[in-house]
Design a protein around this motif. Structure first.
Motif, mmCIF file in Angstrom:
data_model
loop_
_atom_site.group_PDB
_atom_site.id
_atom_site.type_symbol
_atom_site.label_atom_id
_atom_site.label_comp_id
_atom_site.label_asym_id
_atom_site.label_seq_id
_atom_site.Cartn_x
_atom_site.Cartn_y
_atom_site.Cartn_z
ATOM 1 N N GLY A 60 -2.077 -1.363 8.205
ATOM 2 C CA GLY A 60 -1.851 -1.819 6.830
ATOM 3 C C GLY A 60 -3.189 -1.990 6.153
ATOM 4 N N PRO A 91 5.326 3.786 0.535
ATOM 5 C CA PRO A 91 4.910 4.069 1.922
ATOM 6 C C PRO A 91 6.070 4.489 2.816
ATOM 7 N N ARG A 107 3.185 -4.449 0.108
ATOM 8 C CA ARG A 107 3.237 -3.001 0.312
ATOM 9 C C ARG A 107 2.524 -2.598 1.601
ATOM 10 N N ALA A 108 1.382 -3.277 1.867
ATOM 11 C CA ALA A 108 0.624 -2.944 3.066
ATOM 12 C C ALA A 108 1.409 -3.316 4.324
ATOM 13 N N SER A 153 -1.025 5.461 2.944
ATOM 14 C CA SER A 153 0.398 5.196 3.191
ATOM 15 C C SER A 153 1.163 6.469 3.541
#
Lengths: 324, 260, 258
Positions: free
Chosen positions: B100, B121, B171-172, C131
């Motif tokens: 991450g 992601p 998000r990470a 990502s």
């Protein structure tokens, strides 16, 4: 993609532009006859004057198709293949003639299909129709020119002869200005013909007499010794003079004709459009010339003959008086 | 390999002997400027390592080398037992799912909503079926744990700096990584928000059972969070140890960092 | 002095090489899975629908003005009836594609330069890469493909509106009916006008997308870098459009002479 609405709007844009492109392609294509039902026609030309693939083909002034292919078929002929609308096929008869012309001043070349008089069946798919090359026209014009030059020369000769035979100018002048005469042209020419023939005939007869006279054994020789026969010979000569006079009249007619030839819109046009007439005229002129020449020769021979020397001197004197 | 890893990660527990990250002799130069000069570092599972250094000391370059955004000139990097230098792009993508990365400026995609940012992601992550199949739920829980469940359909421009940072954190974390890398997590934030973020990081470390590397020049942050502090000076691992050890050091270079 | 000239040449060749490599990378990646269809559609919408009002208005005005300006000259020669053919050929062959492409260079290329440039500067591109999404595919390939596909459409619409503008002038000033005008327009046009003109608009679109994304993707750090990326995108894209246009005309000429 955020929502359905934007997707739909994108879809509309794509569909509309695609449609525009398709319509444009169709409209252009329809002019090149890619989508309509067509049939083929070909014609051979010796020269196509820069005609190109895709140039229009016209039938009675309507655009009915395009030139699909141009290629040499031998060292001097070019085969022009055309693609024409199917629906026009029944109207083009197999005796139609293809010509190459230019469209207006700025000049895209076009193929004109010109219908001809007379019955003929409709053209078949792939049929070859006869052509009328631009170069062929040139040739024709050249020939016509030569003919015209010949005619002019002939006329000049004829005029000289006529002048020498004419005693006065009065009638000639009036005839020159008389355009009504053009209408009676055919008749005059017919007259001329018969007159010439008659002259020829009488001259032949005269010749025969002269030959008899020359060998001093015939009838005429005997007659000249006799005063009565001498009188008869005199009358023959006066006949001859009358014949000459008649010829004179005929030639006057001819002169009028020749002059009216030179006038625009008059008989020239009529004559030019009637090729048989022109030819006949030519023949007549040759006849006249030949006739006149032999007449002249005979006259000359007569003049030097001992028997008529005196008579001719008298004629000359009279002519001098009249001319003066 | 991965299953073996998962077995190691017993919930709540740590395995301090298992290295998650090994860097050996890392070199990177831009022209004549040697940014990284024989940098070495080993990180163990469950550890929070804070890497400190001045601006331009090569911290950012180092972490970019870690995730393959930059290629080092020489050296070895091994993450979760896998060689990072000679790796195919497909394997790299797989490995990245286990890392991450919280970017310095949050790096939220500003043309997308918060939801789309969090979903991003998960795209092309077919190997993580349990996540991609329940995307809605995964996204809401991730957002929930940073306390921003209500921002789901907002655009990033409508969020404050701190909220952005927290969304970026969510998000990470969305792929449940084993290794978290924080690049200046508190930069540009006020002290109070900074503290909140630091608390959040600590919390995540415990709940997610990850290992973390934090790049910062914020001494307070380092003091609160670090198990170990690494000083990156002149492109080298100048010194490392606990906050207390380093703060007590007599070395001039080290002192420069910790005098307040 | 000499040094700076040499440097400029170097920079120029370096730029050309990098741009070419970027283009090659596009072709390498464009046909490889996964395809970012949704993003492509979104970009198509951005490039196509969003540019449409501008393109439509410009096209319309160009047609209007072209007709108004040439009318007196044609009138002098008594050749006003040639207007539809003249306007159609000049718009379809040259003016339409180039004007629309230049407008899109201004609107789209600068937008791409600024958008991708700011994404680069704020590490969004890095974030994407980390990502697991190939940012080149997601950002560059979709955008270049979108401009390549949408520019021809915009040109077709621009041409159409340009011709419509011309028709309005002809109709009000010269009593030319809609049917007559467009009959003559399509009479003047041939496939060899439309096909090369449409093909080159694909190239224009490609150039716009390529230069815009290239400027953004290679953007230098900082807000100044973003501005420069947007600016250079417009300048280079416009220049490239003229170069491509020139080459297209030369090649078309060659092709039709053979």
């Amino acid at each position: 993609m955020k929502s359905k609405a934007t997707k739909i709007r994108l879809g509309v844009l794509v569909v509309v532009t695609t449609l525009i492109l398709l319509v444009a392609a169709y409209l252009i294509g329809s002019r090149q006859n890619l989508f309509e039902e067509t049939f083929k026609l070909k014609a051979a030309f010796s020269n196509v004057n820069g005609l190109q693939q895709g140039n229009n083909v016209r039938f009675s002034g309507i655009n009915v198709g395009v030139v699909s292919q141009i290629g040499m078929i031998n060292d001097s002929m070019v085969m022009v293949r055309m693609r024409l609308e199917k629906e026009i096929q029944p109207f083009i008869k197999s005796n139609a003639i293809a010509t190459i012309g230019s469209d207006g001043l700025v000049g895209n070349m076009i193929v004109n299909i010109v219908p001809q008089a007379g019955e003929a069946s409709a053209v078949k798919d792939g049929e070859e129709i006869s052509s009328f090359s631009p170069i062929a026209t040139d040739d024709l014009l050249k020939t016509l020119n030569v003919t015209n030059e010949n005619a002019a020369l002939l006329t000049a000769d004829l005029l000289k002869v006529t002048r020498s035979l004419l005693s006065g100018q009065g009638t000639l002048g009036t005839l020159l200005k008389d355009t009504v005469m053009a209408g009676d042209l055919k008749q005059s020419i017919a007259n001329l013909k018969t007159a010439t023939e008659r002259t020829n005939r009488s001259l032949q007869r005269f010749e025969g007499w002269m030959n008899e006279l020359d060998n001093r054994e015939g009838l005429l020789y005997k007659l000249t010794a006799d005063p009565e026969t001498a009188k008869e010979a005199d009358s023959i000569l006066s006949n001859l003079a009358a014949g000459g006079q008649k010829l004179n009249g005929v030639l006057d007619d001819l002169d009028t004709l020749v002059n009216s030839l030179g006038k625009e819109g008059g008989t020239l046009h009529y004559l030019n459009s009637d090729t048989t007439m022109t030819k006949r005229l030519e023949r007549i002129m040759i006849n006249v010339e030949g006739g006149t020449r032999s007449f002249e020769e005979n006259m000359e021979a007569l003049r030097h003959h001992w028997l008529f020397r005196k008579y001719f001197r008298k004629m000359e004197k009279e002519a001098e008086n009249n001319g003066g | 390999m991965k299953t073996a890893d998962t077995e190691h990660r017993t919930p709540g527990g740590t395995d301090r002997r298992r290295p998650v990250l090994e860097i050996k002799g890392l070199n990177k130069a831009f022209g004549s400027n040697k940014v990284l000069n024989d940098f070495n570092l080993t990180m163990y599972h469950g550890e929070i390592v804070v890497v400190m250094g001045r601006s331009g000391s090569g911290k950012s370059v180092m972490v970019k080398c870690l995730v393959g955004l930059m290629k080092p000139d020489s050296g070895e990097i091994s993450i979760l037992g896998r060689d990072m230098i000679n790796i195919s792009s497909g394997e790299l993508d797989e490995l990245r799912a286990d890392i991450g990365f919280l970017f310095q400026g949050s790096a939220l995609y500003d043309s997308m909503t918060v939801r789309q940012n969090l979903e991003f992601p998960l795209r092309h992550r077919k190997e993580r079926k349990e996540l991609t199949e329940n995307m809605e739920e995964v996204v809401t829980t991730a957002l929930d744990q940073v306390g921003l469940a209500h921002t789901l359909d907002l655009m990033p421009e409508e969020l404050s700096g701190g909220m952005k940072r927290r969304v970026a954190l969510a998000r990470a974390l969305i792929l449940k990584p084993e290794l978290m890398i924080y690049d200046e997590p508190t930069s540009g934030l006020d002290p109070i928000t900074s503290k909140e973020i630091i608390q959040l990081m600590k919390h995540i470390q415990q709940t997610h059972n990850t290992s973390s590397m934090v790049i910062t020049h914020d001494v307070d942050c380092a003091r609160v969070i670090a198990d170990r502090i690494v000083l990156l000076i002149n492109g080298r691992n100048y010194a490392q140890g606990s906050y207390e050890d380093l703060a007590a050091s007599e070395d001039e270079e080290i002192k420069a960092f910790f005098k307040t | 002095m000499i040094y700076s000239i040499q440097k400029r040449f170097e920079d120029f060749f370096l730029f050309t090489a990098e741009l070419s490599l970027f283009a090659m990378r596009y072709f390498r990646e464009a046909f490889r899975r996964p395809f970012e269809i949704n993003e492509l559609l979104r970009q198509c919408y951005n490039v196509g629908n969003r540019s449409l009002p501008l393109v439509a208005l410009t096209g319309f005005i160009i047609g209007l003005v072209l007709t108004l300006q040439t009318r007196p000259t044609l009138q002098e020669f008594g050749a006003v009836s040639w207007m539809p053919s003249m306007v159609s050929i000049s718009i379809v062959r040259e003016i339409g594609p180039v004007i629309v492409a230049l407008i899109c260079a201004g609107r789209v290329a600068s937008g791409l330069g600024a958008e991708i440039g700011s994404m680069r500067v704020t590490e969004q591109i890095d974030a994407m890469e980390v990502s697991g999404t190939n940012p080149f595919k997601y950002l560059v390939v979709t955008r270049i493909t979108a401009t390549t596909l949408m520019l021809p459409m915009l040109v077709i619409l621009g041409d159409t509106l340009g011709l419509y503008g011309s028709y309005i002038v002809e109709n009000t000033k010269g009593d030319v009916s809609f049917m007559l005008f467009f009959n003559q327009v399509f009479d003047a046009l041939e496939y060899q006008d439309i096909v090369p003109a449409t093909l080159k608009t694909f190239l224009f679109g490609f150039a716009i997308g390529l230069v815009g994304t290239f400027a953004g993707y290679t953007c230098k750090k900082g807000t100044a870098g973003v501005g420069r990326a947007a600016n250079s995108a417009v300048v280079i894209a416009s220049l490239l459009i003229f170069i491509i246009d020139f080459m297209a005309v030369v090649i078309t000429d060659l092709f039709y002479e053979l």
